[in-house]
Design a protein around this motif. Structure first.
Motif, PDB file in Angstrom:
ATOM      1  N   GLY A 101      26.991 -51.351  77.906  1.00  0.00           N
ATOM      2  CA  GLY A 101      27.376 -51.337  79.317  1.00  0.00           C
ATOM      3  C   GLY A 101      26.408 -50.577  80.197  1.00  0.00           C
ATOM      4  O   GLY A 101      26.548 -50.592  81.419  1.00  0.00           O
ATOM      5  N   THR A 102      25.421 -49.909  79.593  1.00  0.00           N
ATOM      6  CA  THR A 102      24.421 -49.206  80.408  1.00  0.00           C
ATOM      7  C   THR A 102      23.301 -50.171  80.811  1.00  0.00           C
ATOM      8  O   THR A 102      23.136 -51.238  80.213  1.00  0.00           O
ATOM      9  N   ILE A 103      22.540 -49.762  81.820  1.00  0.00           N
ATOM     10  CA  ILE A 103      21.447 -50.615  82.326  1.00  0.00           C
ATOM     11  C   ILE A 103      20.407 -50.846  81.235  1.00  0.00           C
ATOM     12  O   ILE A 103      19.946 -51.965  81.021  1.00  0.00           O
ATOM     13  N   ARG A 104      20.034 -49.766  80.538  1.00  0.00           N
ATOM     14  CA  ARG A 104      18.979 -49.911  79.521  1.00  0.00           C
ATOM     15  C   ARG A 104      19.459 -50.736  78.335  1.00  0.00           C
ATOM     16  O   ARG A 104      18.690 -51.541  77.788  1.00  0.00           O
ATOM     17  N   LYS A 105      20.720 -50.569  77.947  1.00  0.00           N
ATOM     18  CA  LYS A 105      21.236 -51.403  76.852  1.00  0.00           C
ATOM     19  C   LYS A 105      21.227 -52.877  77.266  1.00  0.00           C
ATOM     20  O   LYS A 105      20.908 -53.765  76.478  1.00  0.00           O
ATOM     21  N   SER A 115      13.234 -50.384  82.172  1.00  0.00           N
ATOM     22  CA  SER A 115      13.893 -50.939  83.374  1.00  0.00           C
ATOM     23  C   SER A 115      14.177 -49.976  84.520  1.00  0.00           C
ATOM     24  O   SER A 115      14.136 -50.379  85.679  1.00  0.00           O
ATOM     25  N   VAL A 116      14.509 -48.716  84.210  1.00  0.00           N
ATOM     26  CA  VAL A 116      14.860 -47.783  85.290  1.00  0.00           C
ATOM     27  C   VAL A 116      14.368 -46.373  84.995  1.00  0.00           C
ATOM     28  O   VAL A 116      14.261 -45.966  83.841  1.00  0.00           O
ATOM     29  N   HIS A 117      14.092 -45.657  86.059  1.00  0.00           N
ATOM     30  CA  HIS A 117      13.892 -44.204  86.015  1.00  0.00           C
ATOM     31  C   HIS A 117      15.020 -43.562  86.806  1.00  0.00           C
ATOM     32  O   HIS A 117      15.475 -44.107  87.800  1.00  0.00           O
ATOM     33  N   GLY A 118      15.436 -42.381  86.382  1.00  0.00           N
ATOM     34  CA  GLY A 118      16.364 -41.579  87.177  1.00  0.00           C
ATOM     35  C   GLY A 118      16.031 -40.110  87.053  1.00  0.00           C
ATOM     36  O   GLY A 118      15.687 -39.639  85.960  1.00  0.00           O
ATOM     37  N   SER A 119      16.117 -39.375  88.153  1.00  0.00           N
ATOM     38  CA  SER A 119      15.835 -37.935  88.128  1.00  0.00           C
ATOM     39  C   SER A 119      16.726 -37.250  87.091  1.00  0.00           C
ATOM     40  O   SER A 119      17.881 -37.630  86.902  1.00  0.00           O
ATOM     41  N   ASP A 120      16.166 -36.200  86.447  1.00  0.00           N
ATOM     42  CA  ASP A 120      16.933 -35.524  85.392  1.00  0.00           C
ATOM     43  C   ASP A 120      17.582 -34.223  85.854  1.00  0.00           C
ATOM     44  O   ASP A 120      18.240 -33.546  85.058  1.00  0.00           O
ATOM     45  N   SER A 121      17.395 -33.839  87.129  1.00  0.00           N
ATOM     46  CA  SER A 121      18.045 -32.641  87.664  1.00  0.00           C
ATOM     47  C   SER A 121      18.062 -32.746  89.190  1.00  0.00           C
ATOM     48  O   SER A 121      17.291 -33.524  89.776  1.00  0.00           O
TER      49      SER A 121
END
Ligand code: ATP
Ligand code: MG
Length: 140
Positions: A101-105, A115-121
């Protein structure tokens, strides 16, 4: 709880497969609101600076080549607990380890083309937002 912001990139593997809308829908369905968005082609200098923390890692040159291999969509996302919410819907870095159900899966091709980057903090979110957006480009 007050709305907070995070920074997202829809990476070249996703834009190449015309998944900008599909990925954005998953972000929106997770309770995040797109308050800024633009499609850009990152320069090598931008990619090297953006991923500078990984400069010494063996995959750095490949990562920079990948991130500059096609257009990306940089976005500012707003929502309750935005950094964690976004990391949760993104899934693990390696799609083989990402939850259903996640974007990367759902969409990632590999640990690199994920497929995506997201900030880690929250701190990095602010730095990354300011790296790509002027304040007047963000409309909450
Ligand atoms: P991102 O920073 O892009 O949101 P992340 O925080 O899940 O991803 P990082 O450890 O920060 O993961 O790695 C940054 C990016 O570098 C990964 O998203 C991936 O594209 C690439 N990467 C990470 N580890 C590897 C690896 N072992 N081999 C190839 N590429 C990798
Ligand atoms: Mg990271």
């Amino acid at each position: 709880m007050a709305a907070t912001r995070t920074f997202s990139i829809i990476k070249p593997d996703a834009t190449r497969r015309n998944l900008t809308g599909a990925v954005t829908k998953m972000l929106e369905d997770a309770g995040l609101r797109v308050v800024a968005s633009k499609r850009i082609h990152m320069t090598r200098e931008q990619a090297e600076e953006f991923y500078g923390v990984h400069r010494e890692r063996p995959f750095f040159a490949d990562l920079v080549a990948f991130m500059t291999s096609g257009p990306v969509v940089v976005q500012v996302l707003e929502g309750e607990d935005a950094v964690t919410r976004n990391r949760d819907v993104m899934g693990a870095t390696n799609p083989e380890n990402a939850a259903e159900g996640t974007i990367r899966k759902t969409y990632a091709e590999s640990i690199e083309a994920n497929s995506v980057h997201g900030s880690d903090s929250a701190e990095n979110a602010e730095i990354e937002i300011n790296f790509f957006f002027k304040p007047e480009e963000i409309v909450g």
